[in-house]
Design a protein around this motif. Structure first.
Motif, PDB file in Angstrom:
ATOM      1  N   GLU A  20     -19.402  39.535   2.329  1.00 21.20           N
ATOM      2  CA  GLU A  20     -20.007  40.705   2.969  1.00 21.20           C
ATOM      3  C   GLU A  20     -20.109  40.516   4.474  1.00 21.20           C
ATOM      4  O   GLU A  20     -19.852  41.449   5.244  1.00 21.20           O
ATOM      5  CB  GLU A  20     -21.387  40.965   2.368  1.00 21.20           C
ATOM      6  CG  GLU A  20     -21.336  41.454   0.921  1.00 21.20           C
ATOM      7  CD  GLU A  20     -22.710  41.574   0.297  1.00 21.20           C
ATOM      8  OE1 GLU A  20     -22.827  42.295  -0.711  1.00 21.20           O
ATOM      9  OE2 GLU A  20     -23.661  40.938   0.808  1.00 21.20           O
ATOM     10  N   ASN A  21     -20.456  39.312   4.908  1.00 19.21           N
ATOM     11  CA  ASN A  21     -20.566  39.044   6.344  1.00 19.21           C
ATOM     12  C   ASN A  21     -19.212  39.168   7.037  1.00 19.21           C
ATOM     13  O   ASN A  21     -19.111  39.757   8.123  1.00 19.21           O
ATOM     14  CB  ASN A  21     -21.135  37.639   6.581  1.00 19.21           C
ATOM     15  CG  ASN A  21     -22.582  37.524   6.165  1.00 19.21           C
ATOM     16  OD1 ASN A  21     -23.294  38.525   6.091  1.00 19.21           O
ATOM     17  ND2 ASN A  21     -23.037  36.306   5.879  1.00 19.21           N
ATOM     18  N   VAL A  22     -18.177  38.610   6.407  1.00 18.29           N
ATOM     19  CA  VAL A  22     -16.841  38.665   7.005  1.00 18.29           C
ATOM     20  C   VAL A  22     -16.327  40.100   7.030  1.00 18.29           C
ATOM     21  O   VAL A  22     -15.737  40.547   8.025  1.00 18.29           O
ATOM     22  CB  VAL A  22     -15.871  37.750   6.232  1.00 18.29           C
ATOM     23  CG1 VAL A  22     -14.433  37.954   6.709  1.00 18.29           C
ATOM     24  CG2 VAL A  22     -16.272  36.285   6.405  1.00 18.29           C
ATOM     25  N   THR A  23     -16.570  40.841   5.950  1.00 18.49           N
ATOM     26  CA  THR A  23     -16.132  42.226   5.898  1.00 18.49           C
ATOM     27  C   THR A  23     -16.803  43.061   6.985  1.00 18.49           C
ATOM     28  O   THR A  23     -16.168  43.910   7.626  1.00 18.49           O
ATOM     29  CB  THR A  23     -16.437  42.827   4.513  1.00 18.49           C
ATOM     30  OG1 THR A  23     -15.696  42.105   3.518  1.00 18.49           O
ATOM     31  CG2 THR A  23     -16.054  44.293   4.446  1.00 18.49           C
ATOM     32  N   ALA A  24     -18.086  42.831   7.208  1.00 20.77           N
ATOM     33  CA  ALA A  24     -18.814  43.572   8.241  1.00 20.77           C
ATOM     34  C   ALA A  24     -18.343  43.197   9.643  1.00 20.77           C
ATOM     35  O   ALA A  24     -18.269  44.049  10.536  1.00 20.77           O
ATOM     36  CB  ALA A  24     -20.312  43.306   8.111  1.00 20.77           C
ATOM     37  N   ARG A  25     -18.014  41.933   9.842  1.00 24.46           N
ATOM     38  CA  ARG A  25     -17.629  41.461  11.172  1.00 24.46           C
ATOM     39  C   ARG A  25     -16.198  41.851  11.525  1.00 24.46           C
ATOM     40  O   ARG A  25     -15.879  42.045  12.697  1.00 24.46           O
ATOM     41  CB  ARG A  25     -17.792  39.941  11.238  1.00 24.46           C
ATOM     42  CG  ARG A  25     -17.549  39.364  12.619  1.00 24.46           C
ATOM     43  CD  ARG A  25     -17.947  37.912  12.679  1.00 24.46           C
ATOM     44  NE  ARG A  25     -17.689  37.341  13.984  1.00 24.46           N
ATOM     45  CZ  ARG A  25     -17.924  36.071  14.307  1.00 24.46           C
ATOM     46  NH1 ARG A  25     -18.441  35.239  13.406  1.00 24.46           N
ATOM     47  NH2 ARG A  25     -17.661  35.628  15.516  1.00 24.46           N
ATOM     48  N   TYR A  26     -15.346  41.980  10.511  1.00 23.70           N
ATOM     49  CA  TYR A  26     -13.931  42.283  10.757  1.00 23.70           C
ATOM     50  C   TYR A  26     -13.516  43.514   9.937  1.00 23.70           C
ATOM     51  O   TYR A  26     -12.740  43.413   8.989  1.00 23.70           O
ATOM     52  CB  TYR A  26     -13.055  41.079  10.403  1.00 23.70           C
ATOM     53  CG  TYR A  26     -13.402  39.839  11.195  1.00 23.70           C
ATOM     54  CD1 TYR A  26     -12.921  39.677  12.487  1.00 23.70           C
ATOM     55  CD2 TYR A  26     -14.232  38.853  10.661  1.00 23.70           C
ATOM     56  CE1 TYR A  26     -13.249  38.555  13.237  1.00 23.70           C
ATOM     57  CE2 TYR A  26     -14.565  37.730  11.400  1.00 23.70           C
ATOM     58  CZ  TYR A  26     -14.076  37.597  12.690  1.00 23.70           C
ATOM     59  OH  TYR A  26     -14.411  36.474  13.431  1.00 23.70           O
ATOM     60  N   PRO A  27     -14.008  44.692  10.315  1.00 24.49           N
ATOM     61  CA  PRO A  27     -13.724  45.894   9.530  1.00 24.49           C
ATOM     62  C   PRO A  27     -12.260  46.339   9.598  1.00 24.49           C
ATOM     63  O   PRO A  27     -11.826  47.155   8.782  1.00 24.49           O
ATOM     64  CB  PRO A  27     -14.647  46.950  10.158  1.00 24.49           C
ATOM     65  CG  PRO A  27     -14.858  46.466  11.562  1.00 24.49           C
ATOM     66  CD  PRO A  27     -14.886  44.965  11.459  1.00 24.49           C
ATOM     67  N   ASP A  28     -11.515  45.820  10.566  1.00 24.89           N
ATOM     68  CA  ASP A  28     -10.110  46.220  10.697  1.00 24.89           C
ATOM     69  C   ASP A  28      -9.171  45.372   9.844  1.00 24.89           C
ATOM     70  O   ASP A  28      -7.953  45.569   9.882  1.00 24.89           O
ATOM     71  CB  ASP A  28      -9.676  46.127  12.161  1.00 24.89           C
ATOM     72  CG  ASP A  28     -10.409  47.156  13.019  1.00 24.89           C
ATOM     73  OD1 ASP A  28     -10.454  48.321  12.604  1.00 24.89           O
ATOM     74  OD2 ASP A  28     -10.943  46.781  14.077  1.00 24.89           O
ATOM     75  N   ALA A  29      -9.727  44.428   9.108  1.00 27.88           N
ATOM     76  CA  ALA A  29      -8.943  43.654   8.135  1.00 27.88           C
ATOM     77  C   ALA A  29      -9.596  43.831   6.763  1.00 27.88           C
ATOM     78  O   ALA A  29     -10.749  44.247   6.660  1.00 27.88           O
ATOM     79  CB  ALA A  29      -8.882  42.182   8.522  1.00 27.88           C
ATOM     80  N   THR A  30      -8.850  43.507   5.721  1.00 25.57           N
ATOM     81  CA  THR A  30      -9.332  43.710   4.358  1.00 25.57           C
ATOM     82  C   THR A  30      -9.451  42.375   3.635  1.00 25.57           C
ATOM     83  O   THR A  30      -8.481  41.610   3.570  1.00 25.57           O
ATOM     84  CB  THR A  30      -8.373  44.629   3.572  1.00 25.57           C
ATOM     85  OG1 THR A  30      -8.261  45.878   4.258  1.00 25.57           O
ATOM     86  CG2 THR A  30      -8.885  44.867   2.158  1.00 25.57           C
ATOM     87  N   LEU A  31     -10.619  42.109   3.079  1.00 21.92           N
ATOM     88  CA  LEU A  31     -10.855  40.875   2.336  1.00 21.92           C
ATOM     89  C   LEU A  31     -10.411  41.048   0.891  1.00 21.92           C
ATOM     90  O   LEU A  31     -10.531  42.133   0.310  1.00 21.92           O
ATOM     91  CB  LEU A  31     -12.329  40.510   2.394  1.00 21.92           C
ATOM     92  CG  LEU A  31     -12.755  39.213   1.677  1.00 21.92           C
ATOM     93  CD1 LEU A  31     -13.822  38.476   2.484  1.00 21.92           C
ATOM     94  CD2 LEU A  31     -13.291  39.529   0.274  1.00 21.92           C
TER      95      LEU A  31
END
Length: 249
Positions: A190-201
């Protein structure tokens, strides 16, 4: 541009033959910086095949179709493509010349039938036996035999769509995290998704068999700079939590 695949044949759906086209097409696209947007499997039923092709023609996508372009009664792709487009089949002059060259004195009406394409189609060369496939409306129709179809796909990609190779800034990168459950890493995701919204986890867990180690393939896809930054954070946080990890190749 979106690439799609239609894989045709009752033998695929019944399990008499295992499909090899989908993973190979993904690979051939991937090495050129391209990706597959969708895939559909359909049997030899003429009505269903016509409806499927009507939908894919209407999509405007670039479509690779595998199977059903021979001359036996169960090969219905050529006829179905023509019906879906509302045109007739006709013997393509260039296809006729290639088929006559291939069979010489053994030519017959049955073999010439393999050169009957929807009116307006162009040939797709077949280096294996010179019996061509055909293309029309950004659809490329190949035989079901991999030894023929895959070089034909490469020819299409390298001659018709070379300008698209590596045109998009898109990469995928992942690590394997050992002995972890997804639930233990959701806050990290969730933290990575919020920090990098222009990439997809993405997260792909395995179900470990007895004696095997549990693992999660954890990665990002998108523009190279965003993916690199996100993966750097993922590696740091996974290591900080004490998990063993390695880059996924």
């Amino acid at each position: 541009m979106v690439f799609g695949a239609v894989i045709i044949g009752d033998e695929i759906l019944s399990g008499r033959r295992a499909d090899k086209h989908l993973p190979r097409l993904i690979e051939l696209l991937g090495v050129r910086g391209l990706k597959l947007g969708w895939a559909r499997y359909v049997g030899d039923d003429a009505l269903r095949l016509v409806e499927t092709l009507r939908q894919t023609f209407a999509s405007g996508d670039i479509v690779f179709s595998f199977g059903g372009i021979g001359a036996t009664p169960d090969d219905r792709t050529r006829q179905s493509a023509a019906t879906a487009l509302g045109v007739e089949l006709a013997l393509h002059p260039q296809a006729e010349a290639l088929i006559r060259e291939r069979f010489g004195n053994e030519i017959n009406a049955h073999r010439l039938r393999m050169g009957m394409f929807p009116i307006g189609a162009e040939i797709v060369p077949n280096a294996y036996n010179r019996i061509p496939g055909f293309s029309i409306r950004s659809h490329f129709f190949m035989p079901g035999f991999p030894v023929m179809a895959w070089p034909m796909v490469e020819w299409v990609l390298d001659t018709q769509f070379h300008a698209l190779h590596h045109a998009n800034d898109y990469v995928e990168e992942a690590i394997t995290v050992w002995d972890a459950y997804e639930g233990q890493l959701i806050d990290l995701m969730e933290n990575v998704t919020a920090r990098y919204p222009d990439a997809t986890l993405f997260s792909l867990p395995t179900v470990a068999a007895p004696g095997e180690r549990r693992s999660i393939e954890l990665g990002m896809k998108g523009a190279a700079a965003y993916v690199a930054a996100a993966m750097a954070q993922i590696r740091l946080e996974v290591a900080a939590r004490g998990y063993e990890w390695q880059d996924k190749r």
